[in-house]
Design an enzyme around this catalytic site. Sequence first.
Site, PDB file in Angstrom:
ATOM      1  N   HIS A 276       0.729  -1.274  -0.142  1.00 10.68           N
ATOM      2  CA  HIS A 276       0.059  -0.107  -0.126  1.00 10.68           C
ATOM      3  C   HIS A 276       0.890   1.211   0.091  1.00 10.68           C
ATOM      4  O   HIS A 276       0.632   2.151  -0.964  1.00 10.68           O
ATOM      5  CB  HIS A 276      -0.917   0.011   1.273  1.00 10.68           C
ATOM      6  CG  HIS A 276      -1.859   1.222   1.295  1.00 10.68           C
ATOM      7  ND1 HIS A 276      -3.225   1.082   1.086  1.00 10.68           N
ATOM      8  CD2 HIS A 276      -1.663   2.498   1.896  1.00 10.68           C
ATOM      9  CE1 HIS A 276      -3.610   2.326   1.042  1.00 10.68           C
ATOM     10  NE2 HIS A 276      -2.718   3.067   1.528  1.00 10.68           N
ATOM     11  N   GLU A 277       1.702   1.204   0.943  1.00 12.67           N
ATOM     12  CA  GLU A 277       2.731   2.474   1.021  1.00 12.67           C
ATOM     13  C   GLU A 277       3.650   2.638  -0.193  1.00 12.67           C
ATOM     14  O   GLU A 277       3.825   3.582  -0.574  1.00 12.67           O
ATOM     15  CB  GLU A 277       3.296   2.283   2.491  1.00 12.67           C
ATOM     16  CG  GLU A 277       2.558   2.676   3.673  1.00 12.67           C
ATOM     17  CD  GLU A 277       1.475   3.469   3.793  1.00 12.67           C
ATOM     18  OE1 GLU A 277       1.738   4.503   3.096  1.00 12.67           O
ATOM     19  OE2 GLU A 277       0.266   3.409   4.081  1.00 12.67           O
ATOM     20  N   HIS A 280       1.539   4.592  -2.760  1.00 14.63           N
ATOM     21  CA  HIS A 280       1.900   6.071  -2.430  1.00 14.63           C
ATOM     22  C   HIS A 280       3.245   6.467  -2.680  1.00 14.63           C
ATOM     23  O   HIS A 280       3.428   7.694  -3.522  1.00 14.63           O
ATOM     24  CB  HIS A 280       1.702   6.321  -1.004  1.00 14.63           C
ATOM     25  CG  HIS A 280       0.141   6.375  -0.259  1.00 14.63           C
ATOM     26  ND1 HIS A 280      -0.738   7.299  -1.049  1.00 14.63           N
ATOM     27  CD2 HIS A 280      -0.248   5.625   0.621  1.00 14.63           C
ATOM     28  CE1 HIS A 280      -1.970   6.852  -0.444  1.00 14.63           C
ATOM     29  NE2 HIS A 280      -1.622   5.843   0.485  1.00 14.63           N
ATOM     30  N   GLU A 306      -4.595   7.744  -3.071  1.00 15.54           N
ATOM     31  CA  GLU A 306      -5.232   6.621  -2.613  1.00 15.54           C
ATOM     32  C   GLU A 306      -5.538   5.483  -3.642  1.00 15.54           C
ATOM     33  O   GLU A 306      -5.225   4.291  -3.597  1.00 15.54           O
ATOM     34  CB  GLU A 306      -6.120   6.785  -1.638  1.00 15.54           C
ATOM     35  CG  GLU A 306      -6.807   5.521  -0.703  1.00 15.54           C
ATOM     36  CD  GLU A 306      -5.682   5.464   0.469  1.00 15.54           C
ATOM     37  OE1 GLU A 306      -5.041   6.261   0.689  1.00 15.54           O
ATOM     38  OE2 GLU A 306      -5.895   4.367   1.018  1.00 15.54           O
TER      39      GLU A 306
HETATM   40 ZN    ZN Z   1      -3.369   5.324   2.027  1.00 16.39          ZN
END
Ligand code: ZN
Length: 512
Positions: A276-277, A280, A306
């Site tokens: 997830h990170e 980003h 996101e």
């Molecule tokens: Zn996030």
Amino acid sequence: MMPRQDTGAPENPKYARLVELLAEVRNLQGARYVLFWDQQVMMPPGGATARSNQMALLSRLRHERFTSPEVGGLLEELRDYEASLPYDSDEASNIRVARREYKKLTRIPPDLIVRLSRAGTQGYGVWMAAREANDFKVFRPALEEIVAVSREICEAAGYQDHPMDVLLDQFEPDMKIADVEPLFAELRASLVPLAKAIAAKAGAVDNSVLHQAFDRDQQLALGREAVKTVGYDLETRGRMDLSVHPYTIDIDMNDARITTRVRENYLGQSLFACLHEAGHGLYAQGVPDKFSQSVLGEGASGGLHESQSRLWENVVGRSREFWQFFFPRLVTHFPAQFAGATPESVYRAVNKVMPSLIRVEADEVTYNLHIMIRFELEKAVFDREVEVKDLAEAWHAKFKDYLGITPADDVTGILQDIHWSSGFGAMFTSYTIGNLASIQLYDEALKAFPDLPARFARGDFDTLRDWMKGNLHVHAAKFAPQELLRRVAGRPLVAGPYLAYIKRKFTDIYGL
Ligand code: ZN
């Protein structure tokens, strides 16, 4: 810093001065981010008071620089220059976005900003105390003040349709409540029955393989391998550390750091936080160098950011093909735990759907229902249909309605998220915007490369990463989210592609 030209236009001294002032604004923000990263990752607890003063000072300086009469004056004086340039040129975009942010910062009276920040500082302490007591009533007076200030902010800023438009605009420039409300209705109509149908077949997927003992250092080594696999630059322009809440800190495109956290009895926590990170981080690192020290030098919005984290966490990281490639690597780190497993069994395990009380643990099918509940409650409070004192009850009723489960207490219910301790209204919407946008963008990439999944299976993630970089990241913060989606995916945010993706994937996994 010299201004950068992409139009060959003769240099305008006023524009050059604006660029210089905005570089200071961006550098003050970057410095604050470094302090924030240090607070999350390195700082001893004793540093808390000094650090909050240091960070408040940098916030104030940034606000003062950005809202200075000189910046305001230049933004007015540069209107003709802006109009003479192509709309999507770097210069015109820089002026346009700076003006938008300038307006946003100056349309709220400073006393209300101070009052909200004080309410937030107190709210955080009271929220912690309420969690300790497991009692929403403890938090209620603080939340009432936060709601009251938020309402005043909306009234002071002014709006056309709904007061919460002012708040949504902070996260998603130019988006309106009227844009997102029909999307939630569409999600509700499809996802509530789908989640119930899956719950009736709960036994069809076994994820016990993920719930074993997993050595912490091995998990971190696996996480590092995963983020490097998807192309996050961990060596020269990024790094990964541990923090209580996983985070990405976008100090600059050449210094975009991620964090993760580890649960030693559950593999999913750290691995998917890493992916997830990394999503980003890829967005942050993908923004062109020329936007360094510019207000354009970051992602377009919280929701668009996101979209990238959810893309790599879910659309890629929870795909069958990803596990066809990554399974042998998993086994290298944890041979005993996965002795009897296959790529397919791990693919199924990481996609188990289960109605749960906690948002951050929710699966792809139920996640948006968690967001929808929060959005509906915020809007009901703004529309004066629900009072703050009745929020815990309303929370329970919605969980029963949408997920068929009811929290036993406030800690696993309304007190679970930190967000409402510092603000109220559109605090969660960007998560759902990101989920929907992730599929719209992925579908576009698929049009260019229909064999993307087959590429994942053989370890080619660069094709997707480069497509995102060349089509989305390249625009940095030039365009507002709906405008950017129209440019990249042909239309503004819609729910259809996301629902089609969810139905296709989970009908297959659960044999519905
Ligand atoms: Zn996030």
